[in-house]
Design a protein around this motif. Structure first.
Motif, PDB file in Angstrom:
ATOM      1  N   ARG A 149       3.906   0.254  17.287  1.00  0.00           N
ATOM      2  CA  ARG A 149       4.974   1.253  17.493  1.00  0.00           C
ATOM      3  C   ARG A 149       5.508   1.750  16.163  1.00  0.00           C
ATOM      4  NH1 ARG A 149       6.572  -2.131  21.797  1.00  0.00           N
ATOM      5  NH2 ARG A 149       8.157  -3.122  20.489  1.00  0.00           N
ATOM      6  N   ALA A 150       5.734   0.818  15.245  1.00  0.00           N
ATOM      7  CA  ALA A 150       6.276   1.191  13.932  1.00  0.00           C
ATOM      8  C   ALA A 150       5.292   2.068  13.166  1.00  0.00           C
ATOM      9  CB  ALA A 150       6.600  -0.073  13.128  1.00  0.00           C
ATOM     10  N   LEU A 151       4.034   1.702  13.195  1.00  0.00           N
ATOM     11  CA  LEU A 151       3.017   2.473  12.480  1.00  0.00           C
ATOM     12  C   LEU A 151       2.828   3.861  13.088  1.00  0.00           C
ATOM     13  CD1 LEU A 151       0.395  -0.399  11.997  1.00  0.00           C
ATOM     14  CD2 LEU A 151       1.757   0.669  10.185  1.00  0.00           C
ATOM     15  N   ASP A 200       1.904  -5.592   8.235  1.00  0.00           N
ATOM     16  CA  ASP A 200       3.243  -5.994   7.783  1.00  0.00           C
ATOM     17  C   ASP A 200       3.543  -5.422   6.394  1.00  0.00           C
ATOM     18  OD1 ASP A 200       3.784  -7.397  10.087  1.00  0.00           O
ATOM     19  OD2 ASP A 200       3.178  -9.338   9.283  1.00  0.00           O
ATOM     20  N   ARG A 201       2.536  -5.460   5.534  1.00  0.00           N
ATOM     21  CA  ARG A 201       2.728  -4.918   4.184  1.00  0.00           C
ATOM     22  C   ARG A 201       2.983  -3.416   4.219  1.00  0.00           C
ATOM     23  NH1 ARG A 201      -0.571  -2.191   1.192  1.00  0.00           N
ATOM     24  NH2 ARG A 201      -2.385  -2.705   2.495  1.00  0.00           N
ATOM     25  N   ILE A 202       2.183  -2.700   5.027  1.00  0.00           N
ATOM     26  CA  ILE A 202       2.327  -1.244   5.104  1.00  0.00           C
ATOM     27  C   ILE A 202       3.682  -0.863   5.698  1.00  0.00           C
ATOM     28  CG2 ILE A 202       1.430   0.851   6.207  1.00  0.00           C
ATOM     29  CD1 ILE A 202      -1.376  -0.422   5.988  1.00  0.00           C
ATOM     30  N   VAL A 203       4.061  -1.523   6.791  1.00  0.00           N
ATOM     31  CA  VAL A 203       5.352  -1.229   7.431  1.00  0.00           C
ATOM     32  C   VAL A 203       6.492  -1.503   6.456  1.00  0.00           C
ATOM     33  CG1 VAL A 203       6.968  -1.953   9.229  1.00  0.00           C
ATOM     34  CG2 VAL A 203       4.556  -1.601   9.790  1.00  0.00           C
ATOM     35  N   LEU A 204       6.425  -2.631   5.768  1.00  0.00           N
ATOM     36  CA  LEU A 204       7.494  -2.985   4.823  1.00  0.00           C
ATOM     37  C   LEU A 204       7.634  -1.921   3.740  1.00  0.00           C
ATOM     38  CD1 LEU A 204       9.587  -5.000   3.760  1.00  0.00           C
ATOM     39  CD2 LEU A 204       7.729  -6.119   2.498  1.00  0.00           C
ATOM     40  N   HIS A 205       6.511  -1.482   3.173  1.00  0.00           N
ATOM     41  CA  HIS A 205       6.566  -0.474   2.104  1.00  0.00           C
ATOM     42  C   HIS A 205       7.072   0.867   2.629  1.00  0.00           C
ATOM     43  CE1 HIS A 205       3.454  -2.712  -0.621  1.00  0.00           C
ATOM     44  NE2 HIS A 205       4.624  -3.332  -0.532  1.00  0.00           N
ATOM     45  N   ILE A 206       6.598   1.262   3.814  1.00  0.00           N
ATOM     46  CA  ILE A 206       7.053   2.529   4.396  1.00  0.00           C
ATOM     47  C   ILE A 206       8.546   2.483   4.674  1.00  0.00           C
ATOM     48  CG2 ILE A 206       6.940   3.995   6.455  1.00  0.00           C
ATOM     49  CD1 ILE A 206       3.946   3.462   6.568  1.00  0.00           C
ATOM     50  N   TYR A 262      12.435   7.537  12.122  1.00  0.00           N
ATOM     51  CA  TYR A 262      11.108   7.206  11.593  1.00  0.00           C
ATOM     52  C   TYR A 262      10.546   5.916  12.210  1.00  0.00           C
ATOM     53  CZ  TYR A 262      10.937  10.721   7.836  1.00  0.00           C
ATOM     54  OH  TYR A 262      10.853  11.898   7.113  1.00  0.00           O
ATOM     55  N   GLY A 263      11.308   5.336  13.106  1.00  0.00           N
ATOM     56  CA  GLY A 263      10.827   4.133  13.778  1.00  0.00           C
ATOM     57  C   GLY A 263      11.413   2.830  13.276  1.00  0.00           C
TER      58      GLY A 263
END
Length: 233
Positions: free
Chosen positions: A15-17, A189-195, A218-219
């Motif tokens: 969902r976040a991505l 997790d890394r991508i979501v955290l950075h975004i 943005y989620g």
């Protein structure tokens, strides 16, 4: 005070991505609250992650299906093997077959009890020994045992072996799929955290609720503390 909660399930990560991807497709690079580098990485990563989760769930479902089939076949095969050994022992007791033939089946001559058949491995070994032993006895001209016949025992046993091998292979496949999901989960997790960090930095000039509202679009998920009320979306 609401706090940010990072996703902790595969569905929450997806969902976040997807929410971030949707924003990236809707807005120009100049209006987007996170970098184009992250957006391109997100575009490349999300299909891989979705596919890995789908493959893992499919493999897990098949494993569960074959697990049930294996369990049912195990019970049936154990019954046939056990009954065959009991009939063999009755024939020996009645004097129709000599006790020495027990050696052909891998049993002790004086052993009158049915061997342990409580596990799949025990049934595999004993079933194989019984089938091979009866075939050897048949080649020496021994009279056939019926009800159940060794032919029926063999049919049930071979079906059990088929399910056992299929289930074992599915266990290996499912574990590989699970390991792949874990690997991609760490990347997600890394991508979501950075975004999310970049989004919050982008709206850092805004105050409290307004900033959280912009970020939530943005989620990003914000939750209230236990003593507070409903989660913020």
């Amino acid at each position: 005070m609401p706090y940010r909660r990072l996703p902790n399930t595969d569905q929450a990560r997806l969902r976040a991505l997807k929410a971030a991807l949707q924003k990236g497709m809707q807005l120009s690079p100049f209006d987007l609250a996170f970098s184009q580098k992250l957006f391109l990485e997100l575009q490349s990563f999300l299909p891989q992650y979705e596919q890995a989760i789908s493959q893992y769930n499919f493999s897990k479902d098949r494993q569960a299906k074959y697990g049930k089939l294996l369990g049912d076949q195990f019970k049936i095969t154990r019954l046939y093997v056990s009954h065959f050994i009991q009939v063999l022992n009755f024939c020996i007791i009645r004097g129709e077959i000599k006790p020495e033939v027990r050696k052909l089946y891998g049993f002790d001559i004086e052993e009158k009890a049915v061997p342990e058949l409580g596990t799949e491995q025990q049934l595999l070994l004993v079933g194989k020994s019984v089938i091979e032993g009866e075939e050897k006895r048949g080649m020496t001209g021994g009279s056939r045992i019926y009800n159940p016949s060794i032919a029926m025992v063999k049919i049930k046993y071979e079906k059990f072996v088929e399910y056992y091998n299929n289930h074992k292979n599915l266990l290996v496949t499912t574990q590989k799929m699970h390991d792949k999901v874990i690997e991609l989960r760490n990347a997600a997790d890394r991508i979501v955290l950075h975004i999310w960090n970049e989004i919050e930095d982008y709206f850092d000039n805004l105050e409290g609720d307004e900033k959280r509202m912009k970020c939530a679009n943005y989620g990003i998920v914000y939750l209230l503390r236990k003593h507070e009320k409903e989660p913020l979306e």
